[in-house]
Design a protein around this motif. Structure first.
Motif, mmCIF file in Angstrom:
data_model
loop_
_atom_site.group_PDB
_atom_site.id
_atom_site.type_symbol
_atom_site.label_atom_id
_atom_site.label_comp_id
_atom_site.label_asym_id
_atom_site.label_seq_id
_atom_site.Cartn_x
_atom_site.Cartn_y
_atom_site.Cartn_z
ATOM 1 N N PHE A 22 -12.053 0.246 -3.662
ATOM 2 C CA PHE A 22 -10.722 -0.226 -3.274
ATOM 3 C C PHE A 22 -10.692 -0.928 -1.918
ATOM 4 O O PHE A 22 -9.622 -1.177 -1.377
ATOM 5 N N GLU A 35 -3.176 -8.417 -3.027
ATOM 6 C CA GLU A 35 -4.041 -8.351 -4.224
ATOM 7 C C GLU A 35 -4.876 -7.070 -4.218
ATOM 8 O O GLU A 35 -5.054 -6.428 -5.251
ATOM 9 N N ASP A 36 -5.400 -6.693 -3.055
ATOM 10 C CA ASP A 36 -6.155 -5.437 -2.920
ATOM 11 C C ASP A 36 -5.250 -4.261 -3.297
ATOM 12 O O ASP A 36 -5.659 -3.327 -3.989
ATOM 13 N N LYS A 38 -2.556 -4.333 -5.179
ATOM 14 C CA LYS A 38 -2.270 -4.351 -6.627
ATOM 15 C C LYS A 38 -3.413 -3.718 -7.408
ATOM 16 O O LYS A 38 -3.185 -3.041 -8.414
ATOM 17 N N LYS A 39 -4.643 -3.923 -6.947
ATOM 18 C CA LYS A 39 -5.808 -3.336 -7.623
ATOM 19 C C LYS A 39 -5.766 -1.806 -7.531
ATOM 20 O O LYS A 39 -5.985 -1.103 -8.517
ATOM 21 N N GLY A 42 -2.821 -0.601 -9.724
ATOM 22 C CA GLY A 42 -3.136 -0.784 -11.146
ATOM 23 C C GLY A 42 -4.138 0.232 -11.655
ATOM 24 O O GLY A 42 -3.980 0.802 -12.747
ATOM 25 N N THR A 43 -5.165 0.501 -10.863
ATOM 26 C CA THR A 43 -6.204 1.448 -11.274
ATOM 27 C C THR A 43 -5.684 2.880 -11.271
ATOM 28 O O THR A 43 -5.936 3.650 -12.200
ATOM 29 N N ILE A 87 3.518 -6.004 -12.040
ATOM 30 C CA ILE A 87 2.312 -5.740 -12.833
ATOM 31 C C ILE A 87 2.788 -5.205 -14.174
ATOM 32 O O ILE A 87 3.629 -4.311 -14.230
ATOM 33 N N ASN A 184 -10.698 -0.394 -16.030
ATOM 34 C CA ASN A 184 -10.286 -1.691 -15.476
ATOM 35 C C ASN A 184 -9.301 -2.372 -16.419
ATOM 36 O O ASN A 184 -9.172 -1.995 -17.542
#
Length: 184
Positions: A22, A35-36, A38-39, A42-43, A87, A184
C-alpha cells in the motif's frame, strides 16, 4: 506469552508486506496520492466483503457481547468510502471460510489491528494536499474510541485463548493477510 504478542511476532512479515503493497511510507512524507488511497480502500473493501460476515457468524455465540460485535462492523463504513471515491462496489469473489471461532478471532485480529494504523493514516492524510474532500469512514471508524476498542479486543483475545489454540488463531490471521495481499 499472551496470544496477542504471539500473533504480533508471527504476523510481522505479513504486516510489513501489506505496508509495502500500500506504499504506506508515502503517507508520512506526504507524497501519498488519491490513487494510492483508492487502492487501500478498494483492497480493504474486498477483504471485508469476503470475510466480515463469516467472522461475525463464527464469533456470534461466545464472543458477541464480550467483543461488542455490533459496534465493530466495518463493511457499511467502507462502502461509504467507496461511494465517496466513486469506486464501483463488487460482489464477493471467494468468501473466506474459518474452521473455528479461533480462526475467526485471528482474522479479526488483523482487521482490528488495522484500525489502529487507520486512525493514524486518517489524521495524516487529512493534513495532506488533495485529501480535503475525503471523509475517512473506514480509517476513522472508532474515532476517539480507537484505543479503548483495541484494548477491549486484546483483553478478550488474551483472556479467552489458551496456548493450545494459538496456532489456530494464527492460522486465521494468516488466512486473512494472505487474502489481503493477493486480492485485486
Amino acid at each position: 506469552m499472551m496470544v496477542s504478542e504471539y500473533l504480533k511476532q508471527h504476523t510481522a512479515e505479513y504486516h510489513d508486506a501489506a505496508e509495502n503493497l500500500f506504499n504506506s511510507g508515502k503517507i508520512f512524507n506526504k507524497t501519498f496520492t488519491l490513487e494510492d488511497y483508492k487502492k487501500i480502500i478498494g483492497t480493504n473493501y474486498l477483504m471485508l466483503l469476503n470475510s466480515e460476515a463469516e467472522i461475525f457468524r463464527s464469533l456470534s455465540g461466545n464472543f458477541s457481547e464480550k467483543l461488542q460485535l455490533g459496534s465493530r462492523r466495518k463493511l457499511p463504513l467502507i462502502e461509504k468510502d467507496l461511494a465517496g471515491l466513486a469506486i464501483k462496489p463488487r460482489s464477493a469473489s471467494e468468501e473466506l471460510e474459518f474452521s473455528s471461532e479461533y480462526e475467526a478471532l485471528g482474522a479479526m485480529y488483523v482487521i482490528e489491528g488495522s484500525t489502529l494504523g487507520g486512525n493514524v493514516i486518517a489524521k495524516q492524510l487529512s493534513r495532506t494536499e488533495g485529501f480535503d474532500q475525503v471523509t475517512f469512514n473506514f480509517f476513522g471508524c472508532y474515532r476517539e474510541n480507537t484505543g479503548p476498542m483495541w484494548k477491549n479486543f486484546k483483553e478478550v483475545l488474551d483472556g479467552e485463548v489458551t496456548e493450545e489454540k494459538y496456532d489456530e488463531v494464527l492460522s486465521g490471521a494468516r488466512k486473512l493477510y494472505t487474502f489481503l495481499l493477493n486480492v485485486n
